[in-house]
Design an enzyme around this catalytic site. Structure first.
Site, short mmCIF file in Angstrom:
data_model
loop_
_atom_site.label_atom_id
_atom_site.label_comp_id
_atom_site.label_asym_id
_atom_site.label_seq_id
_atom_site.Cartn_x
_atom_site.Cartn_y
_atom_site.Cartn_z
N CYS A 118 0.81 -1.29 0.03
CA CYS A 118 -0.30 -0.33 0.23
C CYS A 118 0.91 0.78 0.18
CB CYS A 118 -0.71 0.11 1.32
SG CYS A 118 -1.57 -1.34 1.26
N HIS A 261 -3.48 6.95 1.47
CA HIS A 261 -3.26 5.79 1.46
C HIS A 261 -5.31 5.58 2.11
CE1 HIS A 261 -4.00 1.46 1.24
NE2 HIS A 261 -3.62 1.16 2.34
N ASN A 291 -9.78 -0.16 0.20
CA ASN A 291 -9.16 -0.52 0.37
C ASN A 291 -7.95 -1.26 -1.48
OD1 ASN A 291 -6.02 -0.78 0.28
ND2 ASN A 291 -6.29 -1.37 2.79
N1 ACO Z 1 -17.94 -8.45 9.88
C1 ACO Z 1 -18.80 -8.50 10.97
N2 ACO Z 1 -17.57 -9.34 12.10
C2 ACO Z 1 -16.91 -9.19 12.47
C3 ACO Z 1 -16.47 -8.50 10.93
C4 ACO Z 1 -17.02 -8.14 9.53
N3 ACO Z 1 -16.63 -7.78 8.19
N4 ACO Z 1 -15.02 -8.31 10.82
C5 ACO Z 1 -14.10 -8.76 12.06
N5 ACO Z 1 -15.20 -9.49 12.80
C6 ACO Z 1 -16.18 -9.57 14.40
C7 ACO Z 1 -14.37 -10.42 15.36
O1 ACO Z 1 -15.06 -11.60 14.52
C8 ACO Z 1 -14.52 -10.09 16.61
O2 ACO Z 1 -15.29 -10.99 17.03
P1 ACO Z 1 -15.65 -11.59 18.32
O3 ACO Z 1 -15.43 -10.19 19.14
O4 ACO Z 1 -16.90 -12.06 18.47
O5 ACO Z 1 -14.18 -12.11 18.39
C9 ACO Z 1 -14.97 -8.85 16.00
O6 ACO Z 1 -14.88 -8.25 14.45
C10 ACO Z 1 -14.08 -7.46 16.06
O7 ACO Z 1 -13.08 -7.57 16.49
P2 ACO Z 1 -11.60 -7.06 16.11
O8 ACO Z 1 -10.99 -7.30 14.38
O9 ACO Z 1 -11.50 -6.27 16.96
O10 ACO Z 1 -12.12 -5.65 15.28
P3 ACO Z 1 -11.77 -4.34 15.03
O11 ACO Z 1 -13.05 -3.03 15.96
O12 ACO Z 1 -10.29 -4.34 15.43
O13 ACO Z 1 -12.02 -3.62 13.30
C11 ACO Z 1 -10.40 -3.84 11.51
C12 ACO Z 1 -11.07 -4.69 12.47
C13 ACO Z 1 -11.98 -3.14 10.91
C14 ACO Z 1 -10.18 -4.49 10.74
C15 ACO Z 1 -10.06 -3.01 11.97
O14 ACO Z 1 -8.98 -3.61 12.84
C16 ACO Z 1 -8.67 -2.20 11.34
O15 ACO Z 1 -9.93 -1.40 10.20
N6 ACO Z 1 -7.89 -2.31 11.54
C17 ACO Z 1 -6.72 -1.52 9.96
C18 ACO Z 1 -6.50 -2.28 8.99
C19 ACO Z 1 -6.02 -1.70 7.19
O16 ACO Z 1 -6.44 -0.68 7.56
N7 ACO Z 1 -5.22 -2.73 6.54
C20 ACO Z 1 -4.54 -2.58 5.51
C21 ACO Z 1 -3.29 -1.72 6.26
S1 ACO Z 1 -3.16 -1.42 4.42
C22 ACO Z 1 -1.79 -2.93 3.75
O17 ACO Z 1 -1.36 -2.43 2.99
C23 ACO Z 1 -2.72 -2.97 3.12
#
Ligand code: ACO
Length: 340
Positions: A118, A261, A291
């Site tokens: 990214c 990004h 993304n």
């Molecule tokens: N729909 C519903 N529930 C979900 C989903 C989904 N799509 N995905 C995860 N959950 C659930 C999990 O299973 C978890 O359930 P549990 O509590 O029963 O175990 C709950 O939601 C919370 O999960 P978390 O991972 O703690 O959710 P969080 O609030 O951290 O959000 C997210 C996750 C959106 C991915 C966040 O961490 C984030 O945005 N991180 C940055 C990711 C990113 O930007 N990546 C790309 C980087 S750039 C590159 O180089 C590719």
């Protein structure tokens, strides 16, 4: 490619973009995943993503974006010296840039891929600028393109909802130093944290003879520790932008647009808040595309140039970040195509 003997500035001349036709909404994802529009939208700002279909290869998307940038620049494709393709998902592991070069008709150019996930577009921008500044190139076509949809586990709701496919391009030209449109940059990477976000080789070997067992090629789907990536982004991105602003003597208030990004709206909001920038100056098209990895910055730039938000002379603070881990920032001034 020949070497001209003068130091130069870098002009941001014209943009282009291409996205697959198929748009998949959050509601459509919930047809096979235990997820919902509300969950995805509230945590990421993403409402839909494009997914490449038959005939929409990474190469074809990159070439379409590149062609549009060349048309808008008003350049003869044969006048381009360098085609740089930032991608982590080439059609060919040997590199897809030469195929893109052929498709856009940049017959006089050298073409190669650059891989930095990214951060790829930002790293590509800095790489391109070095060719332009030292006189090794007069005109560069820089393309950021990724087709992550083919490397996702579409049953893994924690990753697949975040990503989409697309391509964006920028035509860059050498110019007198006084008109320089790349006012500064900073790049960084930290391989010690690479486990947070990976698209690793599959672990398979074929035994040809006892003791002779070459590895079988192939990759596992994208793996991510979302919370660690989130913490990394909201810590490093404001820090690198602030360092760049200090280094270039730029007040945050002077920034017309924050072009990050497009990973997650919450990351965009947190970075803007830490820089003291109002939401109106933050460019975001996450709702439509999610993304798209190396494509997000040029795709967003193209949209904002096309609808008149980004105007010639405006100052853009940009940051890319992602797998590697890698991150960086650039301070740019948009020029636009030369007017007759
Ligand atoms: N729909 C519903 N529930 C979900 C989903 C989904 N799509 N995905 C995860 N959950 C659930 C999990 O299973 C978890 O359930 P549990 O509590 O029963 O175990 C709950 O939601 C919370 O999960 P978390 O991972 O703690 O959710 P969080 O609030 O951290 O959000 C997210 C996750 C959106 C991915 C966040 O961490 C984030 O945005 N991180 C940055 C990711 C990113 O930007 N990546 C790309 C980087 S750039 C590159 O180089 C590719």
């Amino acid at each position: 490619m020949t070497l001209a003997a003068f130091p130069a500035g870098v002009s941001l001349v014209a943009s282009g973009a291409a996205t697959p036709a198929c748009s998949v909404s959050n509601d459509q994802l919930s047809l096979w995943l235990d997820t919902s529009d509300d969950w995805i939208r509230s945590r990421t700002g993403i409402g839909a993503r494009r997914i490449a279909g038959p005939g929409e290869s990474l190469t074809a998307l990159a070439a379409a974006a590149g062609r549009q940038a060349l048309e808008r620049a008003g350049w003869d494709p044969a006048s381009v010296d360098l085609v740089l393709l930032a991608t982590s998902t080439p059609d060919d592991l040997f590199g897809s840039a030469p195929q893109v070069q052929a498709l856009v008709g940049a017959t006089g150019a050298v073409a190669f891929d650059l891989t930095a996930a990214c951060s790829g577009f930002l790293f590509g921008l800095v790489t391109a600028s070095q060719y332009l500044r030292c006189g090794a190139a007069q005109r560069v076509l820089l393309i950021g393109a990724d087709q992550l949809s083919r490397w996702l586990d579409w049953q893994d709701r924690s990753t697949c909802v975040l990503f989409g496919d697309g391509a964006g391009a920028l035509a860059l030209e050498a110019c007198p130093a006084i008109e320089d449109g790349l006012l500064g940059f900073r790049l960084a990477s930290d391989g010690r944290r690479s486990d947070c976000l990976r698209l690793p080789q599959r672990d398979g070997r074929q035994e040809l003879q006892p003791g002779i067992s070459p590895q079988e090629g192939g990759f596992s789907p994208l793996q991510m520790n979302g919370q660690e990536v989130y913490k990394f982004a909201v810590r490093e991105v404001p820090a690198v932008l602030k360092a760049l602003l200090a280094e270039t003597g730029t007040e945050a208030a002077a920034i017309d647009w924050l072009l990050l990004h497009q990973a997650n709206q919450r990351i965009l909001d947190a970075v803007a808040e830490r820089l003291g920038l109002p939401a109106e100056r933050v460019l975001s098209n996450l709702a439509a595309y999610g993304n798209t990895s190396a494509a997000t910055i040029p795709l967003m730039l193209h949209e904002a140039v096309s609808d008149g938000r980004v105007r010639p002379g405006q100052l853009i603070a940009s940051s890319g970040f992602g797998a590697g881990l890698s991150w960086g920032a650039a301070l740019m001034r948009w020029r636009g195509p030369a007017t007759a």
